[in-house]
Design an enzyme around this catalytic site. Structure first.
Site, short mmCIF file in Angstrom:
data_model
loop_
_atom_site.label_atom_id
_atom_site.label_comp_id
_atom_site.label_asym_id
_atom_site.label_seq_id
_atom_site.Cartn_x
_atom_site.Cartn_y
_atom_site.Cartn_z
N GLY A 1 0.84 -1.21 0.00
CA GLY A 1 0.00 0.00 0.00
C GLY A 1 0.86 1.24 0.00
O GLY A 1 2.03 1.21 -0.41
N SER A 2 0.30 2.32 0.49
CA SER A 2 0.99 3.61 0.41
C SER A 2 2.03 3.76 1.54
O SER A 2 1.90 3.16 2.60
CB SER A 2 -0.04 4.73 0.51
OG SER A 2 -0.79 4.56 1.69
N PRO A 3 3.04 4.59 1.31
CA PRO A 3 4.06 4.80 2.35
C PRO A 3 3.45 5.32 3.67
O PRO A 3 3.89 4.92 4.75
CB PRO A 3 5.00 5.84 1.73
CG PRO A 3 4.84 5.66 0.26
CD PRO A 3 3.40 5.26 0.04
N VAL B 1 0.46 4.75 5.02
CA VAL B 1 -0.16 3.65 5.77
C VAL B 1 0.92 2.65 6.19
O VAL B 1 0.86 2.08 7.28
CB VAL B 1 -1.30 2.98 4.96
CG1 VAL B 1 -1.86 1.79 5.70
CG2 VAL B 1 -2.41 3.99 4.66
N GLY B 2 1.94 2.50 5.35
CA GLY B 2 3.06 1.61 5.70
C GLY B 2 3.67 1.99 7.05
O GLY B 2 4.02 1.13 7.86
N GLU C 1 5.56 -3.28 1.05
CA GLU C 1 5.67 -3.01 -0.39
C GLU C 1 4.92 -1.71 -0.63
O GLU C 1 3.69 -1.68 -0.68
CB GLU C 1 5.02 -4.16 -1.18
CG GLU C 1 5.75 -5.50 -1.05
CD GLU C 1 7.04 -5.54 -1.87
OE1 GLU C 1 7.18 -4.77 -2.83
OE2 GLU C 1 7.91 -6.35 -1.52
N CYS D 1 2.10 0.76 -8.92
CA CYS D 1 3.15 1.27 -8.02
C CYS D 1 4.44 1.57 -8.75
O CYS D 1 5.19 2.45 -8.36
CB CYS D 1 3.40 0.26 -6.90
SG CYS D 1 3.81 -1.38 -7.50
#
Ligand SMILES: NC(=O)c1ccc[n+]([C@@H]2O[C@H](COP(=O)([O-])OP(=O)(O)OC[C@H]3O[C@@H](n4cnc5c(N)ncnc54)[C@H](O)[C@@H]3O)[C@@H](O)[C@H]2O)c1
Length: 474
Positions: free
Chosen positions: A194-196, A198-199, A216, A250
């Site tokens: 997902g997105s940085p 939320v990461g 990822e 991505c």
């Protein structure tokens, strides 16, 4: 297995996998292969359902689903089946002299209970792909697919329930709240795509249990087009990388840095390449059955706002620029006269907008790239070695791809993943297997020769000499 909805007892599902995770530790290779074969057969039998679901969620053209969702996962499965024997085998650790007589090796063991959280853009591939690695490694799995691709998420839930017991694999359908509650549980491994932003939340939550993570993530993947490059090829490959899934990829080229001496020729060729791919009969890209749609209105509006903002600040639309709200259609759009300070250059675009910026000197392009977080992929088009070497040495990215776009994703033996802001850990093939495995160090002392024992106290002069000697060979 049943499909689980929002507020069911997630802890109960997790606890229910404890015994199975223990059982799977026995490392029965045949059992894992049979599961992978069952998954493979389900996908082959139900490929039309997968196409229908991704079309419903993203308007994905069937052949695009075949290429980027189904064949990728089938490739991942057959690669795992072919190589599992080798992956599972202990790997001998060569002995330095003072370990003579010992037996040392690395034994991959299943980490145990895993959690997979996936995004909406390749909802089948990015959910089932990591799951293949989890099965190969012998882990149980709870899967939380995206709430924004409900048709594919529901199909994955029904696939899981037809193939596995809930003790081995459970699909939990739900939104952010469900994901957050799952992240409170002490998983042995969390695989998040997902997105940085939320990461970071995932990593914080994982820290409470010291669960290991594979993240990822995304970001802005640049393309550098050197003055000495095959411009037709570069344009076609960039247009392809950007139009697949409407740029909601991505590793889509996020922006292009092109040598100013060829900028105008490149812009023309890029527009022509979009036409060649998506408008061969001149009926308009909107009518093309090779081009998908934006996932939802929130993202459509986000892209429109990004484009309008760039234009207000002086960018020019040299191709595309049109859209159709009710269809969530957004044309591939080339932006020129783009400035570094514009919003389009400061957030991941994740859509069919493509800013193109001219540079005079390669170091200028390198500075632009290094002024942003490390990307997931960096693309360079050149016939010369020098720019490739310079970019390899002076920049850091998850992947460096020369004279192509996005193709590295399908290479079974390359690790796939980012670096720092674009990700932590790697996926695909052996690297995915290892992500879900603990590489256990096994060390067995010899019953006959035990050189280590000769170093124990009391530290006589003879022992001190021996320690110094051994330290030379360490
Ligand atoms: N590196 C890769 O392989 C890869 C692949 C595809 C997409 N991406 C990235 O994913 C992003 C787009 O996907 P997205 O919009 O679905 O990403 P996202 O981060 O918004 O959501 C991904 C998943 O996380 C869940 N989630 C959302 N907020 C959460 C929170 N606060 N806590 C826990 N879970 C939460 C969602 O429900 C979803 O299942 C882009 O940044 C893209 O680059 C990366």
């Amino acid at each position: 297995m049943a499909t689980f909805d929002l507020y069911l007892d997630l802890k109960g599902i997790f606890e229910n996998q404890k015994e199975k995770a223990f059982e799977l530790r026995s490392g029965d290779q045949q059992d894992r292969i049979e599961k992978l074969r069952a998954l493979q057969s389900w996908i082959r039998t139900n490929s039309q359902e997968i196409r229908d679901a991704t079309f419903q969620d993203l308007g994905k053209p069937g052949p695009e689903t075949d290429l980027t969702e189904i064949s990728m996962v089938l490739g991942e499965i057959s690669h795992a089946i072919r190589h599992l024997d080798k992956w599972m085998k202990p790997k001998t650790a060569p002995n330095p002299i003072h370990f003579t007589g010992t037996n040392a090796y690395v034994q991959p063991e299943p980490k145990g209970r895993s959690l997979i959280i996936s995004p909406w853009n390749y909802p089948f591939n990015l959910t089932v792909g990591p799951w293949v690695s989890a099965i190969a490694a012998g882990c149980t799995t709870i899967i939380k697919p995206s709430e924004f691709s409900p048709a594919t998420s529901a199909l994955i839930a029904s696939m899981a329930s037809s193939l596995f017991s809930p003790a081995e694999a459970s699909v939990v359908l739900g939104d952010v709240q469900v994901a957050k509650r799952l992240l409170e549980l002490p998983f042995d491994h969390i695989f998040f795509t997902g997105s940085p932003g939320v990461g970071k939340e995932v990593m914080k939550a994982a820290a409470n249990n010291l669960s290991s993570v594979t993240l990822e993530l995304g970001g802005k993947s640049p393309v550098v087009v050197d003055a000495n490059s095959d411009l037709d090829k570069a344009a076609l490959k960039i247009a392809w990388g950007k139009s697949i899934n409407c740029g909601q990829t991505c590793i889509a080229p996020d922006y292009v840095l092109v040598n100013k001496s060829i900028e105008s020729a490149f812009l023309e060729k890029l527009a022509a390449a979009f036409e060649q791919l998506l408008n061969p009969r001149n009926k308009g890209i909107r009518a093309s059955n090779s081009y998908g749609r934006i996932i939802n209105m929130a993202h459509w509006n986000r892209l429109k706002q990004l484009m309008d903002n760039a234009v207000t600040e002086g960018a020019k639309i040299t191709y595309g620029g049109e859209g159709q709200e009710t269809e969530k259609y957004f044309a591939p759009t080339i932006l020129s006269c783009v400035d570094q300070n514009m919003q389009v250059m400061n957030e991941e675009l994740f859509g069919p907008l493509l800013p193109v910026i001219g540079y005079d000197d390669l170091d200028e392009a390198i500075n632009v790239i290094n002024g942003k977080p490390k990307p997931l992929a960096l693309y360079v088009f050149s016939r010369n070695r020098y720019p490739v070497q310079q970019l390899a040495q002076k920049t850091s990215s998850g992947a460096l791809v020369v004279n192509d776009c996005a193709a590295h994703f399908g290479h079974p033996n390359l690790p796939f993943g980012g670096v720092n802001n674009s990700g932590i850990g790697k996926a695909h093939g052996y690297h995915g297997f290892i992500a879900f495995s603990n590489e256990k160090a096994v060390f067995q002392q010899s019953s006959r020769i035990d050189l280590i024992k000769t170093l124990y106290p009391p530290y006589t002069l003879k022992k001190q000499k021996l320690i110094r000697l051994f330290s030379r060979f360490s």
